[in-house]
Design a protein around this motif. Sequence first.
Motif, short mmCIF file in Angstrom:
data_model
loop_
_atom_site.label_atom_id
_atom_site.label_comp_id
_atom_site.label_asym_id
_atom_site.label_seq_id
_atom_site.Cartn_x
_atom_site.Cartn_y
_atom_site.Cartn_z
N ALA A 193 0.80 -1.22 0.00
CA ALA A 193 0.00 0.00 0.00
C ALA A 193 0.84 1.28 0.00
CB ALA A 193 -0.95 0.00 1.19
N VAL A 194 2.16 1.13 0.05
CA VAL A 194 2.99 2.35 0.08
C VAL A 194 2.86 3.16 -1.22
CG1 VAL A 194 5.37 3.22 0.17
CG2 VAL A 194 4.59 1.51 1.85
N PRO A 195 2.95 2.51 -2.38
CA PRO A 195 2.70 3.29 -3.60
C PRO A 195 1.26 3.80 -3.59
CG PRO A 195 3.58 1.10 -4.13
CD PRO A 195 3.21 1.09 -2.68
N GLY A 196 1.07 5.04 -3.88
CA GLY A 196 -0.29 5.59 -3.89
C GLY A 196 -0.68 6.29 -2.61
N ARG A 197 0.17 6.22 -1.56
CA ARG A 197 -0.20 6.93 -0.33
C ARG A 197 -0.46 8.42 -0.61
NH1 ARG A 197 3.51 5.42 4.97
NH2 ARG A 197 2.92 3.22 5.22
N ALA A 198 0.45 9.05 -1.34
CA ALA A 198 0.35 10.51 -1.57
C ALA A 198 -0.92 10.85 -2.33
CB ALA A 198 1.59 11.01 -2.31
N GLU A 199 -1.22 10.02 -3.30
CA GLU A 199 -2.43 10.23 -4.10
C GLU A 199 -3.69 10.11 -3.23
OE1 GLU A 199 -3.38 7.23 -7.35
OE2 GLU A 199 -1.75 8.47 -8.19
N ARG A 200 -3.67 9.12 -2.38
CA ARG A 200 -4.85 8.91 -1.53
C ARG A 200 -4.98 10.01 -0.48
NH1 ARG A 200 -3.20 3.53 -2.45
NH2 ARG A 200 -2.14 3.38 -0.46
N ILE A 201 -3.85 10.53 -0.01
CA ILE A 201 -3.92 11.66 0.92
C ILE A 201 -4.57 12.86 0.23
CG2 ILE A 201 -2.50 13.39 2.15
CD1 ILE A 201 -0.58 11.07 2.87
N ALA A 202 -4.20 13.07 -1.02
CA ALA A 202 -4.80 14.19 -1.78
C ALA A 202 -6.30 13.98 -1.96
CB ALA A 202 -4.09 14.33 -3.13
N LEU A 203 -6.67 12.75 -2.30
CA LEU A 203 -8.08 12.42 -2.51
C LEU A 203 -8.89 12.61 -1.23
CD1 LEU A 203 -9.17 11.24 -5.21
CD2 LEU A 203 -9.20 9.01 -4.11
N LEU A 204 -8.34 12.14 -0.13
CA LEU A 204 -8.99 12.25 1.18
C LEU A 204 -9.17 13.71 1.55
CD1 LEU A 204 -9.77 10.14 3.37
CD2 LEU A 204 -7.51 10.48 4.37
N THR A 205 -8.15 14.51 1.30
CA THR A 205 -8.20 15.92 1.64
C THR A 205 -9.27 16.63 0.81
OG1 THR A 205 -5.84 15.79 2.13
CG2 THR A 205 -6.77 17.99 1.88
N GLU A 206 -9.44 16.16 -0.42
CA GLU A 206 -10.42 16.77 -1.30
C GLU A 206 -11.85 16.34 -0.96
OE1 GLU A 206 -9.64 15.87 -5.43
OE2 GLU A 206 -11.76 16.28 -5.88
N ARG A 207 -12.05 15.04 -0.75
CA ARG A 207 -13.41 14.50 -0.65
C ARG A 207 -13.85 14.14 0.76
NH1 ARG A 207 -13.54 9.86 -5.24
NH2 ARG A 207 -12.72 11.10 -6.98
N GLY A 208 -12.92 13.94 1.67
CA GLY A 208 -13.28 13.42 2.98
C GLY A 208 -13.53 11.93 2.93
N TYR A 209 -14.10 11.39 4.02
CA TYR A 209 -14.32 9.94 4.14
C TYR A 209 -15.82 9.71 4.32
CZ TYR A 209 -13.16 5.12 5.31
OH TYR A 209 -13.04 3.75 5.28
N PRO A 210 -16.39 8.73 3.61
CA PRO A 210 -17.85 8.52 3.66
C PRO A 210 -18.38 8.24 5.08
CG PRO A 210 -16.83 7.08 2.00
CD PRO A 210 -15.72 7.76 2.73
N ALA A 211 -19.54 8.82 5.35
CA ALA A 211 -20.20 8.65 6.65
C ALA A 211 -21.60 8.08 6.45
CB ALA A 211 -20.29 10.00 7.35
#
Lengths: 434, 434
Positions: free
Chosen positions: B165-183
């Motif tokens: 899971a190390v590759p893609g961490r930065a991308e997912r951090i950006a995505l999370l910052t943009e969209r948040g996490y589903p509730a």
Amino acid sequence: MAVITSVDTYDIRFPTSRQLDGSDAMNPDPDYSAAYLVLHTDDGPDGHGFTFTIGRGNDVCRAAIDALVPYVLGLDPDTVDLGEFARSLTHDSQLRWLGPEKGVVHLAAAAMINAMWDLVAKRAGKPVWRYLADLTPEQIVDLVDWRYLTDALTPDEALELLRAAVPGRAERIALLTERGYPAYTTSPGWLGYPDDKVLRLAKQAVADGFTQIKLKVGADPADDVRRFQVARDAVGPTIRIAVDANQRWDVADAVARMRELAPYDPWWIEEPTSPDDVLGHAAIRAALATSAPDGGPIRVATGEHVANRVVFKQLLQAGAVDIVQIDACRVGGVNENVAILLLAAKYGVPVCPHAGGVGLCELVQHLSMFDFVAVTGSTRDRVVEYVDHLHEHFVDPVVIHDGHYVTPTAPGFSAEMRPESIAAYTYPDGPAWA
Amino acid sequence: MAVITSVDTYDIRFPTSRQLDGSDAMNPDPDYSAAYLVLHTDDGPDGHGFTFTIGRGNDVCRAAIDALVPYVLGLDPDTVDLGEFARSLTHDSQLRWLGPEKGVVHLAAAAMINAMWDLVAKRAGKPVWRYLADLTPEQIVDLVDWRYLTDALTPDEALELLRAAVPGRAERIALLTERGYPAYTTSPGWLGYPDDKVLRLAKQAVADGFTQIKLKVGADPADDVRRFQVARDAVGPTIRIAVDANQRWDVADAVARMRELAPYDPWWIEEPTSPDDVLGHAAIRAALATSAPDGGPIRVATGEHVANRVVFKQLLQAGAVDIVQIDACRVGGVNENVAILLLAAKYGVPVCPHAGGVGLCELVQHLSMFDFVAVTGSTRDRVVEYVDHLHEHFVDPVVIHDGHYVTPTAPGFSAEMRPESIAAYTYPDGPAWA
């Protein structure tokens, strides 16, 4: 008729860690302790109860007992419904969140429930084992909280089982009074004891009439093998030697380590891994099913740290244990132990209670004696643990004769500690600690 | 460099039972509470942590937190080994007896461990989710207490999974910052709410962007069906509706009652029975595997009362659950939740955390965000519970936007309560109670 008017609670600790009594692979330095309470009534004897801990946190248990006091004040011990009473404690909707039915709040419920049994039995003039054994099957079934049990045992099945044991109760009471109930001893086997002390105490145990002893294992593998050999040499081939790992191992470790001990014929392995791990115990039991020198099983035992009847139910459903080890003070006292005895009877698994600590022998003997008279009618492969520590602090201490618990006759649960012991060992201000 | 010089502990309770907020089949009158602590250092910010209870017994948890204070005094939060630290609390040989790793002592360990994470993350200038997501796979593996897990997951397997899971961490951090996490939201479904309130709040939830809601069930069967119909009519066929029985049923009841609700398409049944009953959950899941209107499963979820990683391990080994529900404060804090996230990832079971109460949303969002960035890389079928109660008491409250948790940016664990709230709701002397 009487009314419970007040409750006193105590934090009592014995500095047992100073002698390494009770030392094992997970508990190197226990100070045997009781979070203790006394129910006072406006007329007649007091009810005594406690839960057992090994030192730190005994005050936390005492605080949890204090939280249950509102449930007993004002009750009449002559008319209290002991099933409803026990359920009222474990079902408190806010306190339940802290378990549910496990850990500190459940230890506290055990103390309170056991104290009520002590009080009720004293007022009836009977020891608890006899009070229980004189109940009808219907009354026994009503003691149990059936929630979460019905997929394994229904109240109707339990009734059937108890009714089948009614004939012969009187005969078994006579037998019990004559012979007592079989015991085994852990006194030789504490992990902190040197080999010569193991040897001496193992020989002494046989001389004292015990047919089973127990050793602690789970620290250094070579030590385990050497100590087991010392004990086997001391007691000969026919005395059963159980071992106890006190939760020290993962599943694969447990299997590997027990295969190393297998040539010396261990009777059971107790607490090979986490007490919460039903599937782990099942895997260990399956792996050791033909590991004994005669091609039979090394038996798997657990229970002293099993949180409640729901986990015992699963241990039985999964075929995870050969021996169920109840503890008088960890699950919800007499009532939940009655449930566990009924479950074990249904599955045909013998119950060999955990005891030792402080006061655990005094309490749990009553439950095995009840099991013999009114539930299973058998002592085959059943033994109650015995450890010769701290009995002198009790008003009605256990008596061991020729490897058997002598049947108690004093009214109550044998739970009452001497006032001078309470005063001396109260923590942190009693003279033993000050 | 700094030193932890003192610890303050508090018993904080909110009188939520006055409005029936939070009412369910087992918990009719909760007063949402926090056994709360503050770690003070000689230099820099304080560390805040708590465990959640529902009222009575919050003082007992506070007493257990007090018993752990010796383990933090004198530590340097800049050099502390967070794995060793967590294990030091749960392995205390005397306190362990009161669990082990369950109930009050484990709730207290959670509070203390989480407070240390708040402190460490604040000093690093990162929110906890980001602090965790910036650790190496090796550092993450070292956070875990591997005892009792290796038959299901070894440290090496966990390392492999984390490295993938190390590759893609930065991308997912950006995505999370943009969209948040589903509730998803439980606000419409408390058992004490009348139908018109359920209807209104269910419609509001959809308008607010939620794609899943949850209803409490487990009291009167006809009420359950009627309330579910009201909610289904309000939200239409595509919004997921989960139900939650809060441990109310035995195995057979759970199956029967869920078959009655099946025509209205429940997404999951949460806590159908005892949280200790691994085999019971497995039986219920098997019985409901084709019960949905489309012939698929009614999913089984549990976890908010699951005592520790050993029970989660078995739920996964036994195929007993479709959804793992972690709680930030019941198991041993961040560290044990990391273990549970790794176990769930290995078994491919989505984690949908329990939240609500007081402060649970604030904490647990960090764990799901870490899971997305560094463990599973997925939010598919993953949602964090949201309840709109009591957030105003926190310095850095959760923010919900369009049915998502907005990614927190403030350093720490979002655990810090406002001083005026602590003062007002301290039990029993704060003005809210006096």
